[in-house]
Design a protein around this motif. Structure first.
Motif, PDB file in Angstrom:
ATOM      1  N   LEU A 120      27.086 -24.292 -46.974  1.00  0.00           N
ATOM      2  CA  LEU A 120      28.348 -24.953 -47.330  1.00  0.00           C
ATOM      3  C   LEU A 120      29.547 -24.077 -47.001  1.00  0.00           C
ATOM      4  N   LEU A 121      29.417 -22.780 -47.270  1.00  0.00           N
ATOM      5  CA  LEU A 121      30.534 -21.869 -46.999  1.00  0.00           C
ATOM      6  C   LEU A 121      30.791 -21.729 -45.500  1.00  0.00           C
ATOM      7  N   LEU A 122      29.713 -21.589 -44.731  1.00  0.00           N
ATOM      8  CA  LEU A 122      29.873 -21.365 -43.294  1.00  0.00           C
ATOM      9  C   LEU A 122      30.360 -22.606 -42.565  1.00  0.00           C
TER      10      LEU A 122
ATOM     11  N   SER B 235      37.714 -23.355 -42.650  1.00  0.00           N
ATOM     12  CA  SER B 235      38.073 -21.945 -42.567  1.00  0.00           C
ATOM     13  C   SER B 235      37.036 -21.152 -43.372  1.00  0.00           C
ATOM     14  N   PRO B 236      35.916 -20.815 -42.759  1.00  0.00           N
ATOM     15  CA  PRO B 236      34.822 -20.174 -43.497  1.00  0.00           C
ATOM     16  C   PRO B 236      35.153 -18.734 -43.881  1.00  0.00           C
ATOM     17  N   PRO B 237      34.434 -18.201 -44.854  1.00  0.00           N
ATOM     18  CA  PRO B 237      34.670 -16.809 -45.244  1.00  0.00           C
ATOM     19  C   PRO B 237      34.150 -15.845 -44.185  1.00  0.00           C
ATOM     20  N   THR B 238      34.749 -14.670 -44.143  1.00  0.00           N
ATOM     21  CA  THR B 238      34.252 -13.606 -43.260  1.00  0.00           C
ATOM     22  C   THR B 238      33.408 -12.605 -44.031  1.00  0.00           C
TER      23      THR B 238
ATOM     24  N   GLU C 136      38.933 -22.404 -54.708  1.00  0.00           N
ATOM     25  CA  GLU C 136      37.739 -22.911 -55.380  1.00  0.00           C
ATOM     26  C   GLU C 136      36.603 -23.221 -54.406  1.00  0.00           C
ATOM     27  N   SER C 137      36.940 -23.597 -53.175  1.00  0.00           N
ATOM     28  CA  SER C 137      35.909 -23.962 -52.200  1.00  0.00           C
ATOM     29  C   SER C 137      35.078 -22.761 -51.757  1.00  0.00           C
TER      30      SER C 137
END
Length: 323
Positions: free
Chosen positions: A221-223, A227-230, A206-207
Motif C-alpha cells: 500500500l505504501l509503495l 508519492s511513496p515513502p523513501t 495519515e496515509s
C-alpha cells in the motif's frame, strides 16, 4: 517419608528437616537421607504442601511461546536463582487462549504470575487476577493503569530516534508499518513516530502509517501511493521480517531504493545484506526485572504498584542507507 526414614536409619522428623530445610542436619546424616531419597525416587507433593505453607515456590508465566527465547531464558534463570520454579503457559497471543493459560496456572496454585497481555485482551485476564488478589506483573505490553506492577521498554523516544535518523539522512517521506492494533506498545511507537516527525519539522501524513496485518500488504500500500515513502519504520520484528520479504519479492533494494529500520533487534538482523538498523530492547533485563518485581509483590502485597521503563539501544547498521 517413613520408607526413607527406615532406609536411612533416621527418624521421620529428620527426613522432614532435610526435605524442607527447616533445621540443620549433620552432613553424614543428611547424606544418608539424600541417598535414600535417590534410591526411592521420592518427590514432594507441592500442591499438598501448599495447603499448609500457603505457597508452592512456583511462578506462573503466561506468554506467547513465540516470544524471544532470550526472554524466556532470563525469566527461568532468575526464578531458579531465587529458589522458585517456572510454570509456563502459552497464550498464543489470543484473548481466549490467555484466559485458558491463566486458569491453568491458577489450578497449579502458582504464587504469582508474569503476564504478557494478548492484543485486545484488556478487560479479561488482568481484572480477574486483580479481583482474586493474585500477585501479577505485566511484561512488555503495559497498561495506562497505575494499579499494577509492570515492566517494559521505552517506546516513544526510541521510535522517535529512528525517525530523526532517517530525516537527518534527507528523507522527507517516512512511512511506518505498525504492529498489532490494540496494544499499548503499538500506540506508543506510533506516538514516537509522530514525535520524530515533529522534531524533524516533517508533516504528519495519515496515509504513510499502515497497520501491518500482514506487513507485506502494508508495504505494498505504501509503495503504491502517488508519492511513496523513501524510508520505512517497522513497528516490531514481525513487521520487519514482512517488510524485508516484500522488498525481496518486488526487487526493492533495501538501503538503496528504500531505507528500512525497525523497532526490536533480532539475531538475523545483522546477518542480512545489508544488515538492518534497529532499536534493541533490553530483553534479558526485562525478564529478570519482571521476576524480581513479582517476588517483591509476593513478599509485600501492600506496597504501591511500580512501573519500570528500561532504556533501549540504537543499533546502527546499513539498511538505512548509511555507508
Amino acid at each position: 517419608m517413613r520408607d526413607i526414614a527406615r532406609l536411612a536409619g533416621v527418624s521421620i522428623t529428620t527426613v522432614s528437616h532435610v526435605v524442607n530445610s527447616t533445621r540443620s542436619v549433620a552432613p553424614e546424616t543428611k547424606a544418608k537421607v539424600l541417598d535414600a531419597i535417590e534410591h526411592t525416587g521420592y518427590t514432594g507433593d507441592v500442591i499438598a504442601r501448599s495447603l499448609v505453607t500457603g505457597g508452592t515456590r512456583s511462578l506462573g508465566v503466561a506468554i506467547s511461546l513465540a516470544a524471544n527465547p532470550e526472554l524466556l531464558r532470563a525469566i527461568e534463570h532468575e526464578t531458579t536463582r531465587a529458589g522458585y520454579t517456572v510454570v509456563l503457559a502459552d497464550t498464543h497471543d489470543e484473548p481466549d487462549a490467555e484466559q485458558s493459560a491463566v486458569r491453568t496456572l491458577r489450578s497449579r496454585r502458582v504464587d504469582g504470575l508474569v503476564l504478557t497481555p494478548s492484543p485486545r485482551a484488556s478487560g479479561t485476564a488482568l481484572p480477574q487476577l486483580r479481583t482474586l488478589g493474585i500477585p501479577v506483573v505485566l511484561l512488555d505490553r503495559l497498561t495506562t493503569s497505575q494499579d499494577v506492577d509492570q515492566v517494559g521498554p521505552e517506546n516513544v523516544y526510541a521510535t522517535s530516534g529512528l525517525v530523526r535518523h532517517l530525516a537527518d539522512l534527507g528523507h522527507r517521506r517516512i512511512g511506518m508499518i505498525t504492529g498489532a492494533t490494540g496494544l499499548a506498545t503499538t500506540s506508543e511507537r506510533v506516538l514516537g513516530y509522530r514525535l520524530g516527525l515533529g522534531r524533524s519539522r516533517l508533516t504528519w501524513d495519515e496515509s504513510l502509517v499502515v497497520p501491518g496485518t500482514p506487513a507485506e500488504a502494508a508495504l505494498g500500500l505504501l509503495l503504491e501511493l502517488v508519492s511513496p515513502p523513501t524510508a520505512v519504520v517497522a513497528g516490531d520484528n514481525t513487521m520487519l521480517s514482512g517488510v524485508l520479504r516484500e522488498c525481496r519479492r518486488r526487487g526493492v533494494r533495501v538501503g538503496v531504493d528504500l531505507a528500512v529500520v525497525g523497532y526490536d533487534d533480532v539475531e538475523w538482523a545483522e546477518l542480512l545484506d545489508p544488515p538492518v538498523t534497529t532499536v534493541a530492547q533490553p530483553i534479558a533485563e526485562m525478564g529478570r526485572t519482571a521476576v524480581r518485581m513479582l517476588l517483591d509483590r509476593i513478599a509485600d502485597p501492600a506496597r504501591p504498584p511500580v512501573t519500570k521503563r528500561l532504556p533501549t539501544t540504537f543499533i546502527h547498521r546499513r539498511s538505512c542507507g548509511c555507508p
